[in-house]
Structures are given as structure tokens and as C-alpha cells.
Design an enzyme around this catalytic site. Sequence first.
Site, PDB file in Angstrom:
ATOM      1  N   ASN A  82       0.847  -1.195   0.000  1.00  0.00           N
ATOM      2  CA  ASN A  82       0.000   0.000   0.000  1.00  0.00           C
ATOM      3  C   ASN A  82       0.883   1.247   0.000  1.00  0.00           C
ATOM      4  O   ASN A  82       2.105   1.149   0.046  1.00  0.00           O
ATOM      5  CB  ASN A  82      -0.979  -0.013   1.177  1.00  0.00           C
ATOM      6  N   PRO A 130      -3.513 -11.291  10.974  1.00  0.00           N
ATOM      7  CA  PRO A 130      -3.897 -10.978  12.360  1.00  0.00           C
ATOM      8  C   PRO A 130      -4.061  -9.466  12.505  1.00  0.00           C
ATOM      9  O   PRO A 130      -3.331  -8.704  11.866  1.00  0.00           O
ATOM     10  CB  PRO A 130      -2.702 -11.469  13.179  1.00  0.00           C
ATOM     11  N   ASP A 131      -5.037  -9.043  13.324  1.00  0.00           N
ATOM     12  CA  ASP A 131      -5.176  -7.611  13.611  1.00  0.00           C
ATOM     13  C   ASP A 131      -4.273  -7.325  14.808  1.00  0.00           C
ATOM     14  O   ASP A 131      -4.599  -7.645  15.949  1.00  0.00           O
ATOM     15  CB  ASP A 131      -6.642  -7.268  13.905  1.00  0.00           C
ATOM     16  N   ILE A 132      -3.140  -6.704  14.523  1.00  0.00           N
ATOM     17  CA  ILE A 132      -2.094  -6.554  15.540  1.00  0.00           C
ATOM     18  C   ILE A 132      -2.561  -5.672  16.697  1.00  0.00           C
ATOM     19  O   ILE A 132      -2.444  -6.027  17.867  1.00  0.00           O
ATOM     20  CB  ILE A 132      -0.807  -5.971  14.896  1.00  0.00           C
ATOM     21  N   LYS A 160     -14.215   2.150  15.101  1.00  0.00           N
ATOM     22  CA  LYS A 160     -12.990   1.342  15.192  1.00  0.00           C
ATOM     23  C   LYS A 160     -12.439   1.339  16.620  1.00  0.00           C
ATOM     24  O   LYS A 160     -11.965   0.327  17.107  1.00  0.00           O
ATOM     25  CB  LYS A 160     -11.958   1.937  14.234  1.00  0.00           C
ATOM     26  N   LYS A 175     -12.181  -2.322  18.299  1.00  0.00           N
ATOM     27  CA  LYS A 175     -10.857  -2.887  18.613  1.00  0.00           C
ATOM     28  C   LYS A 175     -10.453  -2.663  20.077  1.00  0.00           C
ATOM     29  O   LYS A 175      -9.336  -2.980  20.456  1.00  0.00           O
ATOM     30  CB  LYS A 175      -9.803  -2.274  17.690  1.00  0.00           C
TER      31      LYS A 175
HETATM   32  O1  C5P Z   1      -9.201  -1.627  10.485  1.00  0.00           O
HETATM   33  P1  C5P Z   1      -8.132  -0.719  10.032  1.00  0.00           P
HETATM   34  O2  C5P Z   1      -7.051  -1.428   9.216  1.00  0.00           O
HETATM   35  O3  C5P Z   1      -8.567   0.521   9.318  1.00  0.00           O
HETATM   36  O4  C5P Z   1      -7.441  -0.227  11.383  1.00  0.00           O
HETATM   37  C1  C5P Z   1      -6.363   0.627  11.409  1.00  0.00           C
HETATM   38  C2  C5P Z   1      -5.601   0.433  12.671  1.00  0.00           C
HETATM   39  O5  C5P Z   1      -5.418  -0.927  12.945  1.00  0.00           O
HETATM   40  C3  C5P Z   1      -4.189   1.010  12.555  1.00  0.00           C
HETATM   41  O6  C5P Z   1      -3.787   1.442  13.825  1.00  0.00           O
HETATM   42  C4  C5P Z   1      -3.390  -0.196  12.095  1.00  0.00           C
HETATM   43  O7  C5P Z   1      -2.040  -0.067  12.443  1.00  0.00           O
HETATM   44  C5  C5P Z   1      -4.061  -1.318  12.834  1.00  0.00           C
HETATM   45  N1  C5P Z   1      -4.049  -2.628  12.160  1.00  0.00           N
HETATM   46  C6  C5P Z   1      -3.325  -3.680  12.711  1.00  0.00           C
HETATM   47  N2  C5P Z   1      -3.340  -4.909  12.127  1.00  0.00           N
HETATM   48  C7  C5P Z   1      -4.040  -5.127  11.011  1.00  0.00           C
HETATM   49  C8  C5P Z   1      -4.785  -4.075  10.429  1.00  0.00           C
HETATM   50  C9  C5P Z   1      -4.763  -2.835  11.027  1.00  0.00           C
HETATM   51  O8  C5P Z   1      -2.666  -3.478  13.736  1.00  0.00           O
HETATM   52  N3  C5P Z   1      -4.027  -6.317  10.463  1.00  0.00           N
END
Ligand code: C5P
Length: 405
Positions: free
Chosen positions: A216, A313-315, A345, A349
Site C-alpha cells: 500500500n 492478524p489484527d495486531i 474502530k 478494537k
Molecule cells: O481496520 P483498520 O485497518 O482501518 O485499522 C487501522 C488500525 O489498525 C491502525 O492502527 C493499524 O495499524 C491497525 N491494524 C493492525 N493490524 C491489522 C490491520 C490494522 O494493527 N491487520
Amino acid sequence: MKILLGVTGGIAAYKSLELVRLFMKAGHQVQVVMTAGAKEFIQPLSFQALSGNPVRDQLFDENQEAGMGHIELARWADLIVIAPCSAETLAKLRMGRADDLLMTLCLATDRPIMLAPAMNRLMWSNAATQENVALLQQRGFEILTPAEGEQACGEVGAGRMPEPETIFSQAERYLDAQQKNAQAWAELHPSWQGKRLLITAGPTFEDLDPVRFIGNRSSGKMGFAIAEVAHKLGAQVTLIAGPVSLSCSPDISRLDVRSAQQMFEAVQSHYAQQDVFISAAAVADFRPANQSNQKIKKRTDQDLMSLQLVKNPDIVAWVAEQANKPFVVGFAAETENVLDYAQSKLKRKQLDMICANQVGKNLGFESEQNALTLVTRDAVEALMISSKKQQAFELLKFLASLHSF
Ligand code: C5P
């Protein structure tokens, strides 16, 4: 204030006498440093008479160094002004040369440096000069725009040194802003001193095969700016960077990663010891289900190709779920409905704070500027558009103001 005035080779050097007079009249102390080129145009004695200080022009002169050594001189100044600043000086500053007293001073100082370029219009518009100017600006040099008009060589165009009155008033304004800035930094410093900050920055690249990837447009500049500012405010910073072409202070502990999975693993091994986690990275939400070891071949009988993707994974959400979690700050880059999406969000989260920003229109990704909206459960603060460094400062100030931090 203490002004170190560098004079380099150019016909405009005589105008700098008036600049010394203006600084002196306003109550500043002035120390003049001349290059060899400058002395071809004007006598050091004129500057000495006006400033009341002997002019410095040698790096290796025992007599001159006996008064104030060049390193002391670099620290003495509140502001360094180079007027006129020749094309050669711009090129040398860009390279970080230290081949004469003035260049050495500029390399050995942490004080602000203001440049008043003066040169022939073609030298000024030359791509090499413009590239030098852009790079020096990025490094924090304050560069005045040369005036337009008739030049000493008989040509007409942009490249004349701004008038001494203009340089003087810009220097005064700049000093004022610098002073306010220094005060704001000094006030914030105790809040961040010794705090441990973990930050992710940049994009992630999800490889399809040895030559292709899904990525990206994140440049990493916002995350790097936060890391740098927090470090300067005394924090212990760990920066986990995706693939970016940015450098950072050697005192920041930096880990370079490529994919979301690698970023996740790096965060997992570092989050526990932190006070704050800022997730500024633009993490890819999906990665290719299969990664080919060989370059995927184009099939001539195929007009459509599908890629199977699996969720990453959503970190940030993972960190926010941990029992021993630090204060968790996420980012939300959106092209529309910024605040609404950011607030949902934040809740989804379970974050402590989110920094929302609209991407596009010269803001956000790849841009030098940003305009963050800082959102917590109880507060919303919209920052004015400014450099990413300034946004980083405001963000860290806002964080320090939160009771829960
Ligand atoms: O859901 P979205 O991608 O828009 O969320 C953005 C936030 O989540 C940012 O802080 C990004 O660093 C974090 N993020 C993450 N892991 C992912 C996707 C997003 O930590 N797989």
C-alpha cells in the site's frame, strides 16, 4: 540573542553589512564568519567594525581558535544565518562537508540555520540546486525565497538575495517561533522522560512470489515522526518498521520487517514492557493464501486471474486484548466519514485512543503534512493541518494530558 552570520561568496555580500547593522540595532550580538569566496567581494574589516567582533574565517588558526574554538562557536549561536548563501554552499551543506570554518560550524551545531540564497537565475533554477534546497528543507533548514529582479550579471529573474530588512524580519519571526517551540518542548519533556513507547510504522508487503507483492501507499513518515519526536522528548522508543526508505536516529531501537505476520511477531515480543503502543503502520488486512517459491507464470489462455487471500492478524486489536497491555493508540486512515469510522474502530478494537486522518487531497499517505483528529472515548480534538513532525508533537502532548496515561 546571538546571531552567527555566515557570509559566502557573492556580489550580495555587501548587503550583509546592512543586515549586521539591523541585528545590532535590535540588540542582538553578531559574530561574522566569512568564507574565502566572501573575502573576494568584501573586506572582513567592514564586518568587524559593524559587529564589534573580529571576523572568523579560518578553521586551523591558533590565534582565532584561542578566543572561541569552532565547536564553542557552533554552540554559542542561537541562530545561524547564511546571507548571501551561494549555490556552492547549498551543495556543500547538502553533502555535509566540513572543509572550511562555516561548513564545520553548520555540521557541529544543533541550532537553527536560516539560508538566504543569492545566485544567477539559471543557477537557482537548476535541478541540482532545487534538489539541494528541497533536501535541506526536509532536514529542517529554513530557506528564504530569493527575490526576483535584475541581477548583477545583467540577467533578470529569481535568484537575488532578499533585501536585508526582509532577512532581518524573517529571522526575528523565526527566532520567536523557535523560542516558543523550545518552551513547549521543555514543558512536555518531563511527561515523556523515560516512558517506553512501541510504535509500528509504514506499510506491510505481502509476497505473492519472489518478485511480486501486495502493498500500500504508506510512506511511514507519520510513524517515524512520532518515533523521532518521542525520542527527543526523552522516551525509550522501539520502532517496528515495514518496508520504507526512511532513516531514524541511531538511539531509536529499530526492527525492520516486511509482512504483517513478521510485524505481529515483532510486536508480540516487545509489547509487554511498554507504557504506550502506537500502531501507525498500514498493515495489510489480507495476504495471499499461497506464496509461490518461483515467479508465477503468465498463462496466455487466461484473461482473468483470481487470487485467494487470507486474513492477517489484527495486531493492534490483539495488543488491546492482552491483560498486561500498554496504553493502545490506533490510526484510522479513511477517505470518507473519518470521525464515524474512527469512533466505531475505537470501540470495535477496544483501543484507548485513535488518530483519525483523511487520506488524499495532499494529506496522509506519501504527503509531508497531515491533520489528525485525536479520538478517545470521552474526547475529540482536531489538530490544525501542519507538518507530520508538528502533528507528532501535538499527539504526544495530547497523550500526556490524558489522566489514564
Ligand atoms: O481496520 P483498520 O485497518 O482501518 O485499522 C487501522 C488500525 O489498525 C491502525 O492502527 C493499524 O495499524 C491497525 N491494524 C493492525 N493490524 C491489522 C490491520 C490494522 O494493527 N491487520
